[in-house]
Design a protein around this motif. Structure first.
Motif, PDB file in Angstrom:
ATOM      1  N   LEU A  46      -4.361  -4.808  -0.351  1.00 15.47           N
ATOM      2  CA  LEU A  46      -4.603  -5.694   0.783  1.00 15.47           C
ATOM      3  C   LEU A  46      -5.448  -6.907   0.408  1.00 15.47           C
ATOM      4  CD1 LEU A  46      -5.302  -3.085   3.621  1.00 15.47           C
ATOM      5  CD2 LEU A  46      -3.152  -4.208   3.022  1.00 15.47           C
ATOM      6  N   ALA A  47      -5.612  -7.168  -0.878  1.00 12.94           N
ATOM      7  CA  ALA A  47      -6.415  -8.311  -1.309  1.00 12.94           C
ATOM      8  C   ALA A  47      -5.823  -9.613  -0.787  1.00 12.94           C
ATOM      9  CB  ALA A  47      -6.504  -8.348  -2.832  1.00 12.94           C
ATOM     10  N   THR A  48      -6.702 -10.531  -0.384  1.00  8.27           N
ATOM     11  CA  THR A  48      -6.250 -11.819   0.154  1.00  8.27           C
ATOM     12  C   THR A  48      -5.508 -12.642  -0.885  1.00  8.27           C
ATOM     13  OG1 THR A  48      -8.213 -11.801   1.555  1.00  8.27           O
ATOM     14  CG2 THR A  48      -7.034 -13.880   1.375  1.00  8.27           C
ATOM     15  N   HIS A  49      -5.978 -12.586  -2.121  1.00 11.93           N
ATOM     16  CA  HIS A  49      -5.377 -13.397  -3.199  1.00 11.93           C
ATOM     17  C   HIS A  49      -4.899 -12.462  -4.310  1.00 11.93           C
ATOM     18  CE1 HIS A  49      -6.939 -16.852  -1.125  1.00 11.93           C
ATOM     19  NE2 HIS A  49      -8.178 -16.441  -1.249  1.00 11.93           N
ATOM     20  N   ALA A 103       3.061  -7.433   1.649  1.00 11.12           N
ATOM     21  CA  ALA A 103       4.183  -8.349   1.470  1.00 11.12           C
ATOM     22  C   ALA A 103       3.826  -9.750   1.944  1.00 11.12           C
ATOM     23  CB  ALA A 103       5.405  -7.829   2.224  1.00 11.12           C
ATOM     24  N   ALA A 104       3.019  -9.848   2.995  1.00 11.45           N
ATOM     25  CA  ALA A 104       2.632 -11.160   3.524  1.00 11.45           C
ATOM     26  C   ALA A 104       1.777 -11.935   2.536  1.00 11.45           C
ATOM     27  CB  ALA A 104       1.878 -10.990   4.841  1.00 11.45           C
ATOM     28  N   ALA A 105       0.884 -11.238   1.826  1.00 17.14           N
ATOM     29  CA  ALA A 105       0.009 -11.915   0.860  1.00 17.14           C
ATOM     30  C   ALA A 105       0.697 -12.123  -0.476  1.00 17.14           C
ATOM     31  CB  ALA A 105      -1.279 -11.113   0.664  1.00 17.14           C
ATOM     32  N   GLY A 106       1.695 -11.291  -0.780  1.00 19.32           N
ATOM     33  CA  GLY A 106       2.350 -11.368  -2.078  1.00 19.32           C
ATOM     34  C   GLY A 106       1.853 -10.253  -2.976  1.00 19.32           C
ATOM     35  N   LYS A 107       2.725  -9.684  -3.747  1.00 14.52           N
ATOM     36  CA  LYS A 107       2.344  -8.548  -4.582  1.00 14.52           C
ATOM     37  C   LYS A 107       1.725  -9.025  -5.897  1.00 14.52           C
ATOM     38  CE  LYS A 107       5.477  -5.143  -2.635  1.00 14.52           C
ATOM     39  NZ  LYS A 107       6.411  -4.029  -2.898  1.00 14.52           N
ATOM     40  N   PRO A 108       0.674  -8.321  -6.339  1.00 17.75           N
ATOM     41  CA  PRO A 108       0.015  -8.735  -7.586  1.00 17.75           C
ATOM     42  C   PRO A 108       0.865  -8.443  -8.808  1.00 17.75           C
ATOM     43  CG  PRO A 108      -0.936  -6.687  -6.787  1.00 17.75           C
ATOM     44  CD  PRO A 108       0.025  -7.158  -5.732  1.00 17.75           C
ATOM     45  N   THR A 109       0.690  -9.255  -9.820  1.00 16.03           N
ATOM     46  CA  THR A 109       1.349  -8.993 -11.100  1.00 16.03           C
ATOM     47  C   THR A 109       0.415  -8.247 -12.047  1.00 16.03           C
ATOM     48  OG1 THR A 109       0.621 -11.176 -11.870  1.00 16.03           O
ATOM     49  CG2 THR A 109       2.831 -11.017 -10.914  1.00 16.03           C
TER      50      THR A 109
END
Length: 678
Positions: free
Chosen positions: A293-296, A382-388
């Motif tokens: 759930l991290a913002t970035h 999904a809204a924030a984007g998944k981390p790589t």
């Protein structure tokens, strides 16, 4: 977690308990009230001050308050306003004495935790206090010594490697965010060259005399004293941060002078604590959800923009000297926001909209908490984007809420998350000297880039009073020294030894001569974003390797933070973030009304917003437990609100009354180190 999804983290070893040293505080008479005469304040202070253990704790933490109270009780101070201020300050300490677990002086300390099949919480009375000189007093004593050329003859000095030359001037960081600059005259240029490596004060003065014979001895040593005062030169009297006791390298006379005034001690608790493995499992789960759930999830916008600028200017496969990259004229300088207290506003995102909907729905339905489903977590992720990338290691700090050890053993507990640190050792590093074996385990921590070498970052805080917060013994074979006096040696690197490159859209740090990729561990809990406690270069080095990974801290509500209320978020047995209310001064009467009238309006506001009587008054990372049906606590809240520069008091839902039952009622939190499973 969602079906088929495993935890991203696993616990390593044990953990650290942070707990109040005392379960009971001083007896406090009825609160005098804002309009009380001097004698009632004096009587209240005398009753509280009679508790020897409490008085000793306050005296150690705040000698200034001790002097104020003693003056009031001794009749040397007769102003009502001063007595009231001293009583309010004493009351805050009295509440923290048993209500806060954050390690501070004799109020709260630390102990180690084991995880296994047994449950135990034993607290003895043989706590150990470890004292060091007060940083401000030590700084003043060293500065006086450095101004005396006769005493400095054999002392080593070197140029501060935070200093930068630009446009005929040299700039050096000063206290906080301030900066000192001076013209690079021929004499100053000589000093910058001759003292690049440590040199005796007398030898440096001799080089100036040989090169500039027309300069008299007085001006020569006066210049060097000035350069020491503005921090362009650093002397061997100022111990590097890997020396836990900053008085260790001082001459005996100066060492004794420095120890006259000591800082609040570090307290090792006499405690044996064992927790069930289920607590560790819950910590792993909570850290995983907070990472998702991290913002970035791919790094902050400032670092992403900086990475793009680096790539555009230098390209991949090019390793640029660190000094050049961070130079604002010849290179890129630092990422946006470095050296500033706050970050610029950001546009609203899809994640923000989902969180606004979630918080707004809870408020309309009158719910103080929201249970996160796996579906909601996936929507937000999904809204924030998944981390790589996944942060390779971190620490989770939380309260274990259970009304008894038996309840804890059968799994009847909750984990209330306080925060997540940026890396292992961030919250525990400043206590490694109390547990000599504890830091050694950090040598095996994983890195973002496979095969990179982990090295320790050593630097002084930008504000003198925070000096002890960056001190931790060296636990890794190699270290990078920033802004310190340190002699070259095996395993010691300086900023001039480093370079920056980019690969796979990720910045990396490398040792220029060998090409070895480095990732730096900064064992300090200082928040890099607040109040300019960290030199920008130190922050840059601590963050660069993890700049493309999620920034996992406490749960970030995004723009929903502006709402007057946000609910608690729960997942399984974890409270990821507590319910929070914003109380604005404009919602309540001004100074012209009595405390009773003010309290009546406050309680009306509490009914409308569903605020409980027991709350935590939160400011940055400090929390003050309050019961808003007690006159003393109401007065503390009103005073805080009146003094707030924003006119806002942030209140969090307090834990249940029996939350600390398993520790015998002792306020506590635990810090658990976690590493990635992969």
């Amino acid at each position: 977690m969602t079906r088929g999804r495993r935890s991203l983290y696993r616990g390593v070893g044990g953990g650290m308990l942070r707990a109040a040293a005392n379960r009971s505080g001083p007896d406090m008479p009825a609160w005098p009230g804002p309009e009380a005469p001097l004698e009632r304040w004096r009587s209240w202070l005398a009753a509280v001050w009679a508790d020897d253990a409490f008085r000793n704790a306050v005296s150690s933490a705040s000698p200034g308050l001790e002097h104020q109270v003693e003056a009031i009780l001794g009749g040397r101070s007769s102003k009502v306003r001063r007595a009231r201020r001293a009583a309010l300050a004493t009351a805050r300490y009295a509440i923290r004495y048993t209500g806060r677990s954050t390690p501070f002086g004799l109020f709260a300390g630390v102990a180690l935790i084991e995880f296994g099949d047994m449950v135990e919480a034993r607290f003895g009375h043989r706590n150990t206090a470890w004292t060091r000189p007060d940083p401000a007093a030590l700084d003043a004593a060293i500065s006086t010594w450095e101004a005396d050329p006769e005493r400095m003859v054999d002392v080593g000095v070197c140029v501060n490697n935070l200093a930068r030359r630009r446009g005929g001037r040299v700039y050096v960081p000063s206290e906080g965010a301030s900066e000192f600059s001076l013209t690079v005259t021929p004499v100053v240029a000589l000093v910058l060259d001759a003292a690049r490596s440590p040199i005796r004060f007398a030898d440096l003065a001799g080089k100036i005399a040989a090169e500039f014979p027309e300069v008299g001895e007085g001006p020569r040593v006066g210049l060097l004293a000035q350069l020491l005062r503005v921090r362009l030169l650093r002397s061997a009297l100022r111990a590097p941060a890997t020396l836990v006791d900053p008085a260790a390298p001082l001459p005996p006379t100066l060492r004794e002078e420095a120890r006259i005034r000591v800082a609040a001690p570090d307290l090792r608790l006499d405690a044996a604590v064992r927790l069930p493995k289920a607590v560790m499992t819950e910590a792993e789960t909570a850290a995983t959800v907070l990472t998702r759930l991290a913002t970035h999830p791919t790094g902050t916008p400032a670092w992403r923009h900086y990475t793009q600028r680096f790539t555009d200017r230098y390209g991949e496969g090019v390793e640029v000297p660190l000094d050049l990259v961070t130079d604002p004229e010849r290179g890129l300088g630092f990422p946006d926001g470095f050296g500033q207290v706050s970050e610029p506003p950001r546009p609203m995102t899809r994640r923000d909209r989902l969180l606004l909907e979630l918080a707004g729905t809870a408020a309309v339905e009158g719910r103080r908490s929201v249970v996160l489903s796996d579906a909601v977590i996936e929507w937000l992720e999904a809204a924030a984007g998944k981390p790589t990338l996944t942060p390779p290691h971190l620490e989770l700090c939380a309260q274990v809420q259970a009304h008894s050890t038996h309840a804890l053993k059968r799994g009847d507990f909750r984990l209330r998350v306080s925060t997540v640190s940026r890396a292992a050792g961030s919250m525990t590093g400043r206590f490694w000297h109390l547990f000599p074996h504890l830091g050694a385990g950090h040598a095996g921590l994983p890195t973002v880039e496979p095969g990179a070498e982990l090295a320790q970052l050593s630097f002084h805080a930008s504000r003198t009073p925070a000096d002890l917060l960056t001190r931790a013994p060296q636990v890794l074979p190699r270290l990078v020294s920033v802004g310190e006096f340190r002699r070259p040696g095996k395993g010691v690197l300086f900023p001039s030894d480093l370079a920056v490159g980019v690969g796979d859209d990720r910045l990396y740090l490398t040792e220029a001569t060998t090409g070895t990729h480095l990732e730096l561990l900064a064992p300090t809990a200082i928040n890099f974003l607040w109040n300019n406690y960290t030199p920008p270069l130190a922050r840059f080095l601590a963050e660069i390797s993890r700049a493309g990974a999620p920034q996992v801290t406490w749960f970030d509500w995004g723009v929903a933070w502006a709402l007057p209320f946000t609910p608690a978020l729960r997942y399984r047995r974890s409270i990821l973030v507590s319910a929070r209310w914003k109380l604005r001064a404009r919602d309540l009467p001004g100074r012209g009304v009595t405390l009773e009238e003010w309290a009546e309006r406050l309680h009306d506001w509490m009914v409308r917003f569903g605020v409980p009587n027991r709350v935590l008054l939160v400011e940055d990372d400090q929390q003050l437990p309050l019961d808003l049906h007690q006159d003393l606590h109401l007065d503390l809240l009103r005073t805080h609100l009146a003094a707030s520069p924003t006119g806002v008091a942030v209140l969090h839902d307090a834990p249940p009354p029996d939350a600390n039952g398993w520790t015998g009622g002792r306020a506590h939190s635990i810090v658990v180190p976690l590493v990635t499973r992969s």
